[in-house]
Write a protein that holds these residues in place. Sequence first.
Motif, PDB file in Angstrom:
ATOM      1  N   ILE A 119      57.172 -71.025 -50.321  1.00  0.00           N
ATOM      2  CA  ILE A 119      58.355 -70.207 -50.030  1.00  0.00           C
ATOM      3  C   ILE A 119      58.325 -69.714 -48.591  1.00  0.00           C
ATOM      4  O   ILE A 119      59.322 -69.781 -47.863  1.00  0.00           O
ATOM      5  CB  ILE A 119      58.436 -69.025 -51.009  1.00  0.00           C
ATOM      6  CG1 ILE A 119      58.755 -69.531 -52.420  1.00  0.00           C
ATOM      7  CG2 ILE A 119      59.499 -68.025 -50.561  1.00  0.00           C
ATOM      8  CD1 ILE A 119      58.721 -68.456 -53.484  1.00  0.00           C
ATOM      9  N   VAL A 120      57.162 -69.210 -48.168  1.00  0.00           N
ATOM     10  CA  VAL A 120      57.028 -68.749 -46.781  1.00  0.00           C
ATOM     11  C   VAL A 120      57.253 -69.893 -45.810  1.00  0.00           C
ATOM     12  O   VAL A 120      57.958 -69.748 -44.794  1.00  0.00           O
ATOM     13  CB  VAL A 120      55.639 -68.114 -46.563  1.00  0.00           C
ATOM     14  CG1 VAL A 120      55.400 -67.820 -45.078  1.00  0.00           C
ATOM     15  CG2 VAL A 120      55.502 -66.834 -47.383  1.00  0.00           C
ATOM     16  N   THR A 126      63.663 -72.732 -41.604  1.00  0.00           N
ATOM     17  CA  THR A 126      65.052 -72.483 -41.195  1.00  0.00           C
ATOM     18  C   THR A 126      65.139 -71.840 -39.817  1.00  0.00           C
ATOM     19  O   THR A 126      66.242 -71.622 -39.315  1.00  0.00           O
ATOM     20  CB  THR A 126      65.753 -71.566 -42.213  1.00  0.00           C
ATOM     21  OG1 THR A 126      65.098 -70.270 -42.221  1.00  0.00           O
ATOM     22  CG2 THR A 126      65.681 -72.154 -43.616  1.00  0.00           C
ATOM     23  N   TYR A 127      63.994 -71.545 -39.200  1.00  0.00           N
ATOM     24  CA  TYR A 127      63.985 -70.859 -37.908  1.00  0.00           C
ATOM     25  C   TYR A 127      64.625 -71.707 -36.815  1.00  0.00           C
ATOM     26  O   TYR A 127      65.529 -71.246 -36.106  1.00  0.00           O
ATOM     27  CB  TYR A 127      62.539 -70.506 -37.545  1.00  0.00           C
ATOM     28  CG  TYR A 127      62.360 -69.916 -36.160  1.00  0.00           C
ATOM     29  CD1 TYR A 127      62.632 -68.572 -35.916  1.00  0.00           C
ATOM     30  CD2 TYR A 127      61.886 -70.695 -35.102  1.00  0.00           C
ATOM     31  CE1 TYR A 127      62.454 -68.022 -34.659  1.00  0.00           C
ATOM     32  CE2 TYR A 127      61.697 -70.147 -33.841  1.00  0.00           C
ATOM     33  CZ  TYR A 127      61.985 -68.818 -33.631  1.00  0.00           C
ATOM     34  OH  TYR A 127      61.808 -68.280 -32.374  1.00  0.00           O
ATOM     35  N   GLN A 128      64.190 -72.942 -36.671  1.00  0.00           N
ATOM     36  CA  GLN A 128      64.737 -73.794 -35.616  1.00  0.00           C
ATOM     37  C   GLN A 128      66.192 -74.185 -35.865  1.00  0.00           C
ATOM     38  O   GLN A 128      66.993 -74.156 -34.920  1.00  0.00           O
ATOM     39  CB  GLN A 128      63.861 -75.030 -35.426  1.00  0.00           C
ATOM     40  CG  GLN A 128      62.537 -74.725 -34.750  1.00  0.00           C
ATOM     41  CD  GLN A 128      61.805 -75.973 -34.276  1.00  0.00           C
ATOM     42  OE1 GLN A 128      62.219 -77.083 -34.567  1.00  0.00           O
ATOM     43  NE2 GLN A 128      60.721 -75.782 -33.549  1.00  0.00           N
ATOM     44  N   ALA A 151      60.878 -62.366 -41.275  1.00  0.00           N
ATOM     45  CA  ALA A 151      60.086 -63.348 -42.004  1.00  0.00           C
ATOM     46  C   ALA A 151      58.593 -63.097 -41.850  1.00  0.00           C
ATOM     47  O   ALA A 151      57.815 -63.268 -42.791  1.00  0.00           O
ATOM     48  CB  ALA A 151      60.433 -64.760 -41.525  1.00  0.00           C
ATOM     49  N   GLY A 152      58.166 -62.665 -40.645  1.00  0.00           N
ATOM     50  CA  GLY A 152      56.756 -62.367 -40.426  1.00  0.00           C
ATOM     51  C   GLY A 152      56.278 -61.197 -41.260  1.00  0.00           C
ATOM     52  O   GLY A 152      55.136 -61.189 -41.740  1.00  0.00           O
ATOM     53  N   ALA A 153      57.156 -60.178 -41.448  1.00  0.00           N
ATOM     54  CA  ALA A 153      56.777 -59.032 -42.277  1.00  0.00           C
ATOM     55  C   ALA A 153      56.652 -59.421 -43.740  1.00  0.00           C
ATOM     56  O   ALA A 153      55.922 -58.778 -44.504  1.00  0.00           O
ATOM     57  CB  ALA A 153      57.815 -57.919 -42.121  1.00  0.00           C
ATOM     58  N   ASN A 158      53.949 -60.780 -49.239  1.00  0.00           N
ATOM     59  CA  ASN A 158      53.796 -61.875 -50.180  1.00  0.00           C
ATOM     60  C   ASN A 158      52.326 -62.113 -50.516  1.00  0.00           C
ATOM     61  O   ASN A 158      51.972 -62.379 -51.668  1.00  0.00           O
ATOM     62  CB  ASN A 158      54.409 -63.145 -49.585  1.00  0.00           C
ATOM     63  CG  ASN A 158      54.360 -64.318 -50.543  1.00  0.00           C
ATOM     64  OD1 ASN A 158      55.078 -64.340 -51.526  1.00  0.00           O
ATOM     65  ND2 ASN A 158      53.507 -65.280 -50.248  1.00  0.00           N
ATOM     66  N   PHE A 159      51.450 -61.987 -49.512  1.00  0.00           N
ATOM     67  CA  PHE A 159      50.011 -62.169 -49.723  1.00  0.00           C
ATOM     68  C   PHE A 159      49.480 -61.133 -50.711  1.00  0.00           C
ATOM     69  O   PHE A 159      48.714 -61.453 -51.634  1.00  0.00           O
ATOM     70  CB  PHE A 159      49.280 -62.053 -48.392  1.00  0.00           C
ATOM     71  CG  PHE A 159      47.784 -62.154 -48.502  1.00  0.00           C
ATOM     72  CD1 PHE A 159      47.158 -63.381 -48.577  1.00  0.00           C
ATOM     73  CD2 PHE A 159      46.996 -61.010 -48.530  1.00  0.00           C
ATOM     74  CE1 PHE A 159      45.780 -63.474 -48.676  1.00  0.00           C
ATOM     75  CE2 PHE A 159      45.624 -61.089 -48.629  1.00  0.00           C
ATOM     76  CZ  PHE A 159      45.011 -62.324 -48.707  1.00  0.00           C
TER      77      PHE A 159
END
Length: 247
Positions: A119-120, A126-128, A151-153, A158-159
């Motif tokens: 998922i991550v 989708t970033y590019q 997304a980074g947060a 998620n971890f």
Amino acid sequence: MYGTRLRPLSIATLVALIGAFALAGWYAPMAAAEGISQKIIYVHVPLAIVTLLGFIFGGVMAIKHLRTRDPRYDLKSYTAIHLSLIFGTGALITGMIWANAAWGVWWEWREATLVSFLIVFLLFCTYQPMRFSIEDPERQARYASVFAITAGAFVPVNFLAVRLADAYIHPRVLTTSGSGLTPEMNVAFLAGILAIGTLYVFLWRFELTAKNTRFRLRALKRKLGDDEVAYGRSAAPRHFDAPEAAS
């Protein structure tokens, strides 16, 4: 600026990779249950760890970009996420190879660790395309930074969610009670993380050097009166094309 000490870093990367593969291949004992296929964890797990750390690093650089409006941070964020997608692809491929050897299937949808990483990974995929859909460079950089931060947060959240899950079949290498590996395996595992991490840093700085050189060359051509410098449509940051950026 980015190319300083690139040669020593390349040598260190090569030494780290050779050492890590040697430790994994000949020093670490072979697991009795899984056989030779178990040794792929010395590549698979470091790839996954470095991938997630790269995504977080891209978010940190995006925060700096929004705070300072310095396009160099946007370039650093873009490069970090771009490399993490490549490393993430490697993690998924090696993970599927290991899963087929250990479980007899290429993928297990009931395993939270695998699904959450996918998922991550797909989120950052989708970033590019998002950057590519925006023509204005300033808006592109600003929206990309907001995306990278959000997304980074999600990565550490998620971890933690996966770590709190009760049911899982994927082996836990990093746990609060220990790694579950023998001392020899631990040495090879840590060497693998060091080697993959060093490789990531080297490739990150190498790509920054290449992009910065190209930007400076374009700026120099414009200073010399070449107004027909072709840019093309690209998701990559191109803020350094201004002549003053090359001075």
